[in-house]
Design a protein around this motif. Structure first.
Motif, PDB file in Angstrom:
ATOM      1  N   ARG A  91      36.793  34.502  35.423  1.00  0.00           N
ATOM      2  CA  ARG A  91      35.566  34.634  36.221  1.00  0.00           C
ATOM      3  C   ARG A  91      34.349  34.749  35.303  1.00  0.00           C
ATOM      4  NH1 ARG A  91      31.649  37.588  37.096  1.00  0.00           N
ATOM      5  NH2 ARG A  91      32.490  39.117  35.653  1.00  0.00           N
ATOM      6  N   SER A 105      44.596  39.112  35.184  1.00  0.00           N
ATOM      7  CA  SER A 105      43.863  39.497  36.390  1.00  0.00           C
ATOM      8  C   SER A 105      42.940  38.386  36.891  1.00  0.00           C
ATOM      9  CB  SER A 105      43.046  40.753  36.105  1.00  0.00           C
ATOM     10  OG  SER A 105      42.041  40.459  35.169  1.00  0.00           O
ATOM     11  N   HIS A 152      49.673  39.037  38.593  1.00  0.00           N
ATOM     12  CA  HIS A 152      48.807  40.205  38.821  1.00  0.00           C
ATOM     13  C   HIS A 152      47.343  39.818  38.983  1.00  0.00           C
ATOM     14  CE1 HIS A 152      52.139  42.829  37.957  1.00  0.00           C
ATOM     15  NE2 HIS A 152      52.363  42.158  36.855  1.00  0.00           N
ATOM     16  N   ARG A 153      47.072  38.740  39.691  1.00  0.00           N
ATOM     17  CA  ARG A 153      45.686  38.304  39.850  1.00  0.00           C
ATOM     18  C   ARG A 153      44.888  39.281  40.698  1.00  0.00           C
ATOM     19  NH1 ARG A 153      47.221  35.286  37.338  1.00  0.00           N
ATOM     20  NH2 ARG A 153      47.527  33.177  38.119  1.00  0.00           N
ATOM     21  N   GLU A 154      43.653  39.544  40.287  1.00  0.00           N
ATOM     22  CA  GLU A 154      42.750  40.389  41.073  1.00  0.00           C
ATOM     23  C   GLU A 154      41.622  39.561  41.695  1.00  0.00           C
ATOM     24  OE1 GLU A 154      41.575  43.298  38.186  1.00  0.00           O
ATOM     25  OE2 GLU A 154      43.616  44.065  37.985  1.00  0.00           O
ATOM     26  N   LEU A 155      41.608  38.273  41.406  1.00  0.00           N
ATOM     27  CA  LEU A 155      40.575  37.382  41.931  1.00  0.00           C
ATOM     28  C   LEU A 155      41.247  36.066  42.352  1.00  0.00           C
ATOM     29  CD1 LEU A 155      37.941  37.952  39.103  1.00  0.00           C
ATOM     30  CD2 LEU A 155      37.706  38.732  41.445  1.00  0.00           C
ATOM     31  N   ARG A 175      53.322  45.562  35.392  1.00  0.00           N
ATOM     32  CA  ARG A 175      52.058  45.955  34.777  1.00  0.00           C
ATOM     33  C   ARG A 175      52.263  46.790  33.522  1.00  0.00           C
ATOM     34  NH1 ARG A 175      46.948  45.325  36.678  1.00  0.00           N
ATOM     35  NH2 ARG A 175      46.833  44.118  38.597  1.00  0.00           N
ATOM     36  N   ARG A 215      39.931  38.064  35.626  1.00  0.00           N
ATOM     37  CA  ARG A 215      38.550  38.505  35.389  1.00  0.00           C
ATOM     38  C   ARG A 215      37.920  37.811  34.187  1.00  0.00           C
ATOM     39  NH1 ARG A 215      37.047  42.991  38.506  1.00  0.00           N
ATOM     40  NH2 ARG A 215      38.784  43.637  39.789  1.00  0.00           N
ATOM     41  N   ASP A 233      33.137  44.865  32.969  1.00  0.00           N
ATOM     42  CA  ASP A 233      33.608  46.224  32.658  1.00  0.00           C
ATOM     43  C   ASP A 233      32.953  46.757  31.394  1.00  0.00           C
ATOM     44  OD1 ASP A 233      34.775  44.618  30.813  1.00  0.00           O
ATOM     45  OD2 ASP A 233      36.828  45.260  31.169  1.00  0.00           O
TER      46      ASP A 233
END
Lengths: 213, 319
Positions: free
Chosen positions: A145, A140, A170-173, A188, A142, A107
């Motif tokens: 990662r 998240s 709230h994981r995004e991966l 959130r 991230r 980002d």
């Protein structure tokens, strides 16, 4: 490692000016998730778990070199404390490093500029080692990662595990932690603040509304 | 920070921050198997050099490539500039081709400022908040900000701190953008600057610079914490600025005898390219006091920090 007593941490009078500058509204309005002594106990427990897990892993094929890599800023501090604890409990001191993930973030173009933090690769590198990534809060995924990308440039570890003090969901991966101090369901709109003596003058974990931060 | 055109745009905090960041880059690259960071993936950095250069261009190119930017080198001799294309048209072309940053070296003072001014204007006309970032990599006799920054970084590493240190800059001050940038940056960072040069190689208005002027190198060396030797820029000289190379060397060259006058901790620097035997004796250039190769290494890290600062992060909206 000195863990300040629960009561001392809660009484405002014992606070240093440093921590007052950082945390007054969190302490006043936030919910305390972990007290100072809880933080100390949690770190000790994770240290035991790491010893146990790495000992199990070493039965399979020789004994792997264990390297703790903290993600700045508070992950690095936690990794240093874990290293001390592991040495205290097992007599073996794992190598310690830190990896700033700023240069690996996805980002970078959409967020304001942020200065780099410290990166240090432990002596002997991470080649064929059992790497434990350490961070304060898993959110998240991230950051983790990015850290995995960063590790790849440092060498090829035998395996990588993840230790966090707080998992707030709230994981995004598709990423999960191997060692978790405390699972905390959050919304959130909420934020988690981890305070560590080295940075904030005291230990503690607080849950508060994001707008206050 | 939108562009890096002059060291006078940097206050002490901003300059120190860039130096800190350069050191973090050095740390980040230490002990790595792969010297490649994904930070500037998909960004295009163009170096546009209207004058020859090895050090600066290579340094920017390496810095960009280590951060995964696409680096394209444009040199005046191999581009349409040699067919007579104007600076404005060249800049317009590179803007249209999609450069995210232009590293500009030009023999005319103010060229980088002019390009930055055009670029911002075109970006506004297209309704975008910002155009490419411009880095001044040396404009005529005016400035060379990244060189001054890497010199400051080298000084800080060798001396521990810049505040209160005495830096003696020797040689062709008149034609040297390195000297000008160094005087202002070192002053900003709290150093005391002494200029040593023949009267013919001092610029008009040097009295107004934050530096003391002297003509006697031998007298200035014992109190110096650092000596910055400059190149005699014969290509910019269209007359007799001094009687002979030999006389210049005797009066202003850093010989082995003069090296012995320096304090134990003192550092010798040269922005390169060196004219060995004239400005600096070969033995001096290769002595442990010399930080010339450290300057080059620092140059890469410093330029990584500059590109990182200019190309990463949401730009503040241009009103």
């Amino acid at each position: 490692m000195a863990v300040p007593g629960d009561r001392a941490a809660k009484s405002g009078a014992a606070e240093t000016t440093h921590s007052q500058r950082h945390t007054p509204e969190w302490v006043a309005t936030g919910r305390e998730l972990l007290s100072a002594s809880d933080v100390g106990r949690t770190i000790a427990r994770i240290a035991h778990q790491i010893i146990e897990k790495t000992a199990l892993d070493s039965d399979e094929a020789g004994s792997p070199r264990v390297v703790l890599i903290g993600i700045p800023t508070r992950g690095t501090t936690l990794a240093a404390r874990l290293t001390d604890k592991i040495e205290e409990f097992s007599g073996v001191r794992p190598a310690l490093g830190s990896l700033d993930i700023t240069l690996y973030r996805d980002d970078l173009r959409s967020r304001p500029h942020r200065p780099l933090e410290r990166t240090s690769v432990p002596e002997g590198g991470i080649e064929d080692a059992l790497v434990v990534l350490v961070d304060d809060v898993l959110f998240s995924g991230r950051t983790v990662r990015s850290a995995l990308d960063g590790l790849r440039d440092l060498g090829r570890p035998r395996s990588v595990q993840l230790a966090v003090l707080i998992d707030r969901g709230h994981r995004e991966l598709p990423i999960r932690a191997d060692f978790v101090g405390k699972n905390v369901p959050t919304s959130r709109a909420e934020d988690i603040s981890v305070l560590l003596t080295e940075h904030d003058g005291r230990d503690g974990v607080y849950l508060h509304q994001e707008a206050e931060a | 920070m939108r562009h890096l055109l002059s060291v006078t745009d940097l206050d002490r905090a901003a300059a120190s921050e860039l130096l800190d960041e350069a050191e973090r880059f050095e740390q980040a690259l230490l002990g790595r198997e792969v010297h490649k960071l994904p930070t500037l993936r998909g960004r295009t950095v163009m170096t546009v050099f209207y004058e020859n250069s090895t050090r600066t261009r290579v340094s920017f190119e390496v810095a960009g490539k280590w951060m995964s930017a696409d680096v394209i080198n444009v040199s005046a001799s191999s581009s349409s500039v040699s067919k007579g294309e104007s600076l404005r048209d060249t800049a317009l072309t590179l803007h249209a081709a999609g450069a995210d940053a232009l590293i500009v070296r030009h023999p005319a003072s103010g060229a980088a400022h002019q390009i930055a001014h055009w670029m911002d204007g075109w970006a506004r006309a297209e309704g975008r908040s910002s155009g490419p970032a411009i880095v001044n990599a040396g404009d005529g006799m005016h400035e060379h900000p990244t060189q001054a920054l890497l010199d400051a970084l080298t000084l800080r590493q060798r001396l521990g701190d810049i505040e209160g240190k005495r830096v003696v800059i020797v040689g062709d001050i008149l034609h040297s953008r390195v000297a000008r940038s160094n005087v202002f940056l070192l002053h900003t960072l709290g150093a005391e600057v002494v200029l040593v040069a023949p009267r013919t190689l001092l610029p008009v208005g040097v009295e107004a610079w934050p530096a003391r002027v002297s003509h006697h190198l031998d007298a200035e060396l014992p109190g110096a914490d650092a000596v910055l030797m400059l190149r005699v820029q014969a290509e910019r000289m269209n007359g007799g600025f001094f009687p002979s190379a030999r006389e210049y060397s005797v009066n202003y060259g850093l010989s082995e005898r003069r090296l012995a006058l320096l304090a134990e901790h003192a550092v010798v620097m040269h922005p390169g390219p060196m004219l060995r035997g004239m400005e600096i004796a070969s033995a001096v250039a290769d002595s442990p006091k010399a930080a010339i190769l450290q300057q080059v290494t620092n140059g890469v890290h410093l330029r990584m920090a500059v590109l990182f600062r200019l190309l990463v992060g949401a730009q503040e909206a241009v009103a």
